[in-house]
Scaffold this motif. Sequence first.
Motif, short mmCIF file in Angstrom:
data_model
loop_
_atom_site.label_atom_id
_atom_site.label_comp_id
_atom_site.label_asym_id
_atom_site.label_seq_id
_atom_site.Cartn_x
_atom_site.Cartn_y
_atom_site.Cartn_z
N ILE A 78 0.83 -1.20 0.00
CA ILE A 78 0.00 0.00 0.00
C ILE A 78 0.87 1.26 0.00
CG2 ILE A 78 -1.64 1.33 1.41
CD1 ILE A 78 -2.91 -1.35 2.19
N TRP A 104 -5.52 5.77 6.81
CA TRP A 104 -5.20 4.60 5.99
C TRP A 104 -6.39 3.62 5.85
CZ3 TRP A 104 -2.02 4.96 10.67
CH2 TRP A 104 -0.98 5.87 10.53
N ALA A 106 -7.65 1.97 3.36
CA ALA A 106 -7.37 0.75 2.58
C ALA A 106 -6.56 -0.24 3.41
CB ALA A 106 -6.61 1.11 1.30
N TYR A 107 -5.61 0.27 4.15
CA TYR A 107 -4.78 -0.59 5.00
C TYR A 107 -5.61 -1.18 6.14
CZ TYR A 107 -0.98 -1.99 8.13
OH TYR A 107 -0.14 -2.69 8.96
N GLN A 109 -8.78 -1.77 6.20
CA GLN A 109 -9.68 -2.79 5.66
C GLN A 109 -8.91 -4.09 5.39
OE1 GLN A 109 -11.86 -1.59 2.18
NE2 GLN A 109 -12.61 -3.66 1.75
#
Length: 244
Positions: A78, A104, A106-107, A109
């Motif tokens: 990421i 963050w 995306a991280y 998740q």
Amino acid sequence: MSSSADKESVLQLQEILVGAENVVEFLSGLSGLAAAAVSEAANDRIECAVTLKLRRRPATAAGSSERAVQLDHVEQAIGDGPCVKALREMSAVMIDDVASDPRWPAYNQALAERNVHSTLGVPLEISGAASAALNFFATKPRVFTADVYEKAVGFAAAAHSTLHLSVRIKTAENRAEDLEAALESRTAINLACGVIMAQNRCSQAEAMEILTKVSSNRNRKLRDVARELIEQLTGSGIQTHFDA
């Protein structure tokens, strides 16, 4: 972390360093000790990875388990997260709960999908050109209480000097490997020039010019052309002897 605990951690790390065959093996041992120390404080199973930065972008170096390595790879892929931020700012960074932390997304998740719900990145400054961070992962939220946080930071402080020595060893290993490779390339080129001199009854400078032209025409490195010539002639590879 108490003074006696500091000394015990340093002794354990020094034992691992002495027994390790390479730096990766040492860092695996370090991450295992870190995971065990923080797990004891948290009364829960914590996994730990070591992220190492040597003049370039951070990269996963080792982990207390294969899962810890994979989790660290997620953050590296990421490109940002608590461990990367910890390395950038040289201060500890925590996600108390991936479900509520706004940073963050995306991280967070990705961690939740892997049953990780809190994490802590703790930096270790090694030298001007190198730094590292311990990346701790927990399956429950709010695991890194004040006591657990202090344990993780204390372990990192205790590991600092031993990790510094480990990286210096790795740097020396890399320099030795580079020197050996350079000497092997020079050996191949010198042998190839000798062959060309014998075949064409020419000087060393003229032989080098011929070899350079072949390298340019084939668009291949000089050392590779030299090795190929010797291997075709002898049927075996190049060996450079370093014994006195």
